[in-house]
Scaffold this motif. Structure first.
Motif, PDB file in Angstrom:
ATOM      1  N   GLN A  32       0.918  -1.164   0.044  1.00 22.24           N
ATOM      2  CA  GLN A  32       0.049   0.167  -0.023  1.00 22.24           C
ATOM      3  C   GLN A  32       0.811   1.198   0.083  1.00 22.24           C
ATOM      4  O   GLN A  32       0.577   2.265   0.427  1.00 22.24           O
ATOM      5  CB  GLN A  32      -0.954  -0.019   1.241  1.00 22.24           C
ATOM      6  CG  GLN A  32      -1.784  -1.381   1.307  1.00 22.24           C
ATOM      7  CD  GLN A  32      -2.745  -1.220   0.257  1.00 22.24           C
ATOM      8  OE1 GLN A  32      -3.402  -0.343   0.172  1.00 22.24           O
ATOM      9  NE2 GLN A  32      -2.949  -2.438  -0.228  1.00 22.24           N
ATOM     10  N   GLN A  42      -8.756   5.523   0.137  1.00 21.28           N
ATOM     11  CA  GLN A  42      -7.761   4.901  -0.474  1.00 21.28           C
ATOM     12  C   GLN A  42      -7.581   5.727  -1.923  1.00 21.28           C
ATOM     13  O   GLN A  42      -8.576   5.684  -2.706  1.00 21.28           O
ATOM     14  CB  GLN A  42      -8.104   3.407  -0.761  1.00 21.28           C
ATOM     15  CG  GLN A  42      -6.737   2.803  -1.435  1.00 21.28           C
ATOM     16  CD  GLN A  42      -7.401   1.283  -1.573  1.00 21.28           C
ATOM     17  OE1 GLN A  42      -8.212   0.907  -1.399  1.00 21.28           O
ATOM     18  NE2 GLN A  42      -6.180   0.469  -1.468  1.00 21.28           N
ATOM     19  N   ARG A 561     -10.098  -3.819   9.502  1.00 21.69           N
ATOM     20  CA  ARG A 561      -9.960  -3.223   8.599  1.00 21.69           C
ATOM     21  C   ARG A 561      -8.250  -3.119   7.973  1.00 21.69           C
ATOM     22  O   ARG A 561      -8.090  -2.996   6.989  1.00 21.69           O
ATOM     23  CB  ARG A 561     -10.178  -1.609   8.680  1.00 21.69           C
ATOM     24  CG  ARG A 561      -9.922  -0.556   7.966  1.00 21.69           C
ATOM     25  CD  ARG A 561     -10.569  -0.506   6.680  1.00 21.69           C
ATOM     26  NE  ARG A 561     -10.300   0.607   5.717  1.00 21.69           N
ATOM     27  CZ  ARG A 561     -10.996   2.025   5.769  1.00 21.69           C
ATOM     28  NH1 ARG A 561     -12.174   1.979   6.375  1.00 21.69           N
ATOM     29  NH2 ARG A 561     -10.606   2.657   4.912  1.00 21.69           N
ATOM     30  N   GLU A 565      -6.684  -4.322   4.588  1.00 26.18           N
ATOM     31  CA  GLU A 565      -5.825  -3.423   3.623  1.00 26.18           C
ATOM     32  C   GLU A 565      -4.374  -3.764   3.482  1.00 26.18           C
ATOM     33  O   GLU A 565      -3.750  -3.359   2.354  1.00 26.18           O
ATOM     34  CB  GLU A 565      -5.926  -1.873   4.391  1.00 26.18           C
ATOM     35  CG  GLU A 565      -5.317  -0.829   3.374  1.00 26.18           C
ATOM     36  CD  GLU A 565      -5.583   0.547   4.018  1.00 26.18           C
ATOM     37  OE1 GLU A 565      -5.438   1.433   3.612  1.00 26.18           O
ATOM     38  OE2 GLU A 565      -6.063   0.531   5.171  1.00 26.18           O
ATOM     39  N   HIS A 566      -3.776  -4.153   4.668  1.00 24.33           N
ATOM     40  CA  HIS A 566      -2.129  -4.552   4.437  1.00 24.33           C
ATOM     41  C   HIS A 566      -1.837  -5.895   4.728  1.00 24.33           C
ATOM     42  O   HIS A 566      -0.623  -6.303   4.427  1.00 24.33           O
ATOM     43  CB  HIS A 566      -1.466  -3.588   5.636  1.00 24.33           C
ATOM     44  CG  HIS A 566      -1.692  -2.125   5.547  1.00 24.33           C
ATOM     45  ND1 HIS A 566      -1.479  -1.253   4.608  1.00 24.33           N
ATOM     46  CD2 HIS A 566      -2.618  -1.407   6.340  1.00 24.33           C
ATOM     47  CE1 HIS A 566      -1.614  -0.125   4.787  1.00 24.33           C
ATOM     48  NE2 HIS A 566      -2.627  -0.009   5.837  1.00 24.33           N
ATOM     49  N   CYS A 609     -12.360  -0.479   1.681  1.00 24.96           N
ATOM     50  CA  CYS A 609     -11.148  -0.443   1.017  1.00 24.96           C
ATOM     51  C   CYS A 609     -10.813  -0.578  -0.198  1.00 24.96           C
ATOM     52  O   CYS A 609     -10.027  -0.276  -0.918  1.00 24.96           O
ATOM     53  CB  CYS A 609     -10.257  -1.309   1.894  1.00 24.96           C
ATOM     54  SG  CYS A 609      -9.791  -1.367   3.539  1.00 24.96           S
TER      55      CYS A 609
END
Length: 802
Positions: A32, A42, A561, A565-566, A609
């Motif tokens: 990211q 994002q 979350r 996302e990661h 996201c």
């Protein structure tokens, strides 16, 4: 002593590796670094960010394809630590300072800094001198006439803290003992055990990071073809029941040398136990192996105390006072404060006596409240189990992972292709051990215990920096966790004062009102790791406990979350295990609606996201409590999911799990109530086939199961039917043809129904799948002869489940 995976859980061992993905991994699940962070939205990804994302997806796929090595972690024992200890790391001696501060990394540092992009030197193995002696010439180079201890192990020599043997040998070395290593000796040749000569103090013996029987056989008792813990994956380099065979080999060769057993195999067989492979109740491994002591559990405390006692001149027969050990006694005259278990003879005559005995053992597995247990074998032979060792403190855990591991397999294996088991753990980080989830099919409670122990952020970040400097590191940290990734503190503050509660569970059937569910520390740890220069992505692959996430009302949603996302690339694997609440209750798992709630939360986080990722569940067939009715209920859920789970596992009755005791006795030891147990190979095949009803090979078995259960309403052409009828029974064309064609048409019908709903099923209200797990077989355990933890009693075959 310590041992390898997450301790072996009794979870089914399936016959393959992880199945194919249920859907395409999203490109957007990768790094990211190029995303805009300011408002939390994002931003549009740059070309560089997309390339990073594609790389992350490819890396995740590569890891899954090589997941056979994950069995050697565990449960529990993941690799950590290297670099020379700055102070004597002996756990009963002076400790390094307790790590409390959190390592700081500047947000300005990113994976694209010039330092991170500099070319690294070509990878090469550490020199032979970086390892402990494996030959007389190695001893001579160190100026040794003899070893203090010789460690005999069923695994090849890998000096990495994911391997229990490495932790125990390095720990003894740090306490000034001379330790040599004999790995995979030829058990048919007594000379193979003499290559280092007679040790001054004793032999330490471990079957390896996995139970040797789980390593050799599938749940169907078929021989496996490869061994990830042997050179080049070659099978057959260790015997069945390796700890017993090695112990007797040493005793025949050296009559008077002390022998201490450890590792997952010995730890889970320390008292009388049911042996699935012979379908018999077996005696304590202490009696069958010719050993003097068993060091059970993770073993760091007990092995140093044993070594110091032997070095002080005590006879091994007098070492009866160390927690975390098992010894034999001819009389109970000097044994105090004990609880007497049923005799072995009585347990052989009445399996219900074994159920009662196992329940007492299970209730005394806590280091603060556990009593001394005595198992009689005759009027003059008793096996005595001392209470478990106390859990490690954070500073003690840091000291263990700070030991000077070579972090590689021995160079003598290079020509054979190396040791496959190190591939996954080499760039993984162990952050915790122990598990308060208490799944009935998992042996973690029996091996690592219910009290979670953790490393400091400083220790973990320091190890990550060492990994980044490795020429083979490509920017991906494969995992940060342990038996359960998101545990970073004990279940409640009281556990460290008075132990885990007896006859109460932290998470099932409902989370305890005193449960400290908090992901704050784990979130901060992940942030620190992904900000390190040279790190492109940090995966979380140990598995998260979804009911624990939902119990965290403050940080649970934030954790999901950031996970989306990661730390996920396409798929998140979790372990609901089943959908029938009746079966889940026997398993000690949360009710099905809890899993559904988590899947919904995960999907919402992905939507926020802008990602398209999926939850892939682990499913288990043939667990005690599952009749054909429950198996059909699970099959119907799979039908509604819209895709075929390729990672289903049969329950594997490995030693010292609650579920294995149910399998053997037919009752739940906790209540002594009868439990249905699918035992025959055919009955188990029917249940497995139902979950994989779309597979053409399973058509006949599914037909038989549905008819036997009186569910012929699921045979036909309707949208809710699982399979088509045979041609002679009213079917037509290819769709009615027996076997393959009929099942293919059933799949076509399901595809039509899947449409849009099917595409979202993997991560939406029903994404399930399952893996071929392995000893970690289950949840993962460890001990002085070779355990870390080990992802694991029971075992999942090649995978990790929570």
């Amino acid at each position: 002593m310590k041992q390898g995976n997450r301790s072996q859980g009794s979870r089914g061992a399936s016959e393959g590796h992880a199945g194919n993905r249920s859907g395409k991994p999203s490109r957007r699940s990768g790094a990211q670094d190029s995303a805009k962070r300011g408002s939390g939205r994002q931003g549009k990804r740059t070309a560089s960010g997309k390339r990073d994302s594609r790389r992350a997806s490819r890396e995740d796929k590569r890891l899954r394809e090589g997941s056979v090595a994950s069995a050697g972690r565990c449960d529990f024992e993941k690799a950590h630590g290297s670099g020379k200890p700055k102070s004597a790391p002996g756990l009963n001696k002076t400790q390094g300072s307790r790590g409390s501060g959190k390592a700081r990394a500047s947000r300005g540092d990113s994976a694209t800094t010039p330092a991170a992009n500099q070319a690294k030197p070509k990878a090469s193995l550490p020199p032979r001198s970086a390892f402990l002696p494996v030959s007389r010439s190695d001893m001579e180079e160190r100026g040794w006439d003899c070893c203090d201890f010789v460690f005999v192990c069923g695994d090849a020599y890998v000096d990495h803290p994911s391997f229990g043997m490495a932790i125990i040998t390095r720990l003894l070395e740090a306490n000034h003992y001379k330790v040599g290593v004999i790995c995979q000796p030829d058990w048919r040749d007594p000379e193979s055990i003499t290559v280092l000569g007679k040790p001054r103090l004793g032999f330490l013996v471990s079957a390896g990071n996995m139970d040797s029987m789980v390593n050799h056989y599938t749940v169907a008792k078929k021989h496996r073809s490869t061994d990830a813990f042997s050179p080049g994956g070659e099978m057959g380099l260790r015997p069945d029941r390796a700890a017993v065979v090695y112990g007797n080999l040493i005793r025949r060769t050296y009559k008077d040398v002390p022998i201490v057993l450890g590792g997952i195999e010995a730890s889970l067989r320390r008292l009388a136990h049911y042996d699935y492979w012979s379908d018999k109740l077996k005696r304590s491994i202490l009696l069958d192996s010719g050993a003097d002591l068993v060091s059970y559990g993770m073993g760091e405390h007990s092995i140093v105390e044993i070594a110091d006692a032997l070095a002080a001149g005590l006879d091994v027969s007098d070492i009866t006072f160390i927690d975390g050990t098992v010894y034999r006694a001819k009389t109970l005259e000097h044994v105090y404060d004990y609880e007497l278990l049923p005799s072995f003879d009585n347990m052989q005559k009445d399996s219900l006596e074994y159920a009662r005995s196992f329940n007492v053992q299970y209730g005394n597995s806590d280091p603060f409240t556990g009593k001394r247990l005595v198992e009689p074998y005759s009027d003059h032979e008793f096996v005595v189990q001392n209470p478990p060792s106390k859990p490690l403190t954070t500073s003690e855990m840091d000291a263990v992972y700070r030991l000077p591991y070579a972090r590689a397999y021995h160079p003598m294996y290079e020509e054979a292709g190396g040791i496959p088991a190190i591939r996954e753990v080499k760039f993984s980080l162990t952050s915790n051990r122990g598990c308060f989830g208490e799944c009935a099919f998992c042996a973690l409670t029996f091996h690592q215990g219910r009290i979670v122990q953790v490393r400091s952020h400083e220790s973990i970040v320091e190890e990550a920096k060492q990994m980044i400097a490795d020429p083979e590191f490509k920017g991906y940290i494969h995992d940060v966790g342990g038996p359960t990734a998101d545990y970073r503190q004990p279940a409640c503050d009281a556990q460290l004062r008075r132990g885990a509660c007896r006859n109460k569970h932290c998470l099932s059937p409902q989370p305890c009102r005193k449960l400290n569910a908090d992901h704050t520390d784990y979130l901060q740890l992940l942030r620190e790791l992904r900000e390190l220069p040279g790190v492109k992505k940090v995966f979380v692959r140990s598995g998260v406990r979804f009911d624990y996430v939902l119990a965290d009302r403050n940080k649970g949603e934030a954790f999901v979350r950031e996970l989306c996302e990661h730390h996920v690339s396409g798929q998140l694997r979790v372990a609901p295990e089943h959908v029938s609440n009746a079966v889940l209750g026997v398993m000690g798992k949360p009710q099905h609606q809890v899993y559904e709630k988590f899947v919904k939360l995960f999907q919402q986080a992905n939507d926020a996201c802008g990602l398209k990722q999926f939850v892939v569940p682990y499913l288990m067939s043939s667990h005690p409590g599952s009749t054909l009715d429950e198996a059909i209920e699970l099959a119907e859920y799979v039908r509604d999911m819209g895709f075929n789970p390729e990672q289903v596992q049969d329950f594997y009755p490995t030693p010292s799990t609650m579920s294995t005791a149910m399998y053997f006795t037919g009752v739940d030891p906790r209540t002594m109530e009868r439990v249905f147990v699918p035992k025959s190979p055919h009955e188990k095949a029917l249940q497995r086939a139902l979950i994989q009803y779309r597979d053409p090979k399973n058509h006949d078995l599914v037909m038989e199961a549905l008819r036997k259960a009186g569910r012929t309403d699921l045979i036909g052409f309707g949208p809710k039917c699982l399979i088509r009828p045979y041609k002679s029974e009213g079917g037509h064309g290819a769709g009615a043809k027996k076997g393959v064609a009929g099942a293919k048409n059933a799949m076509r019908g399901s595809k039509g129904r899947e449409g849009g709903a099917g595409k979202r099923a993997a991560g939406g209200a029903g994404g399930r799948g399952s893996s071929s797990g392995s000893a970690n077989a289950g949840k993962r355990g460890g001990s002085p002869s070779g355990a870390r933890g080990g992802k694991s009693g029971g075992t999942r075959e090649k995978g990790t489940r929570r």
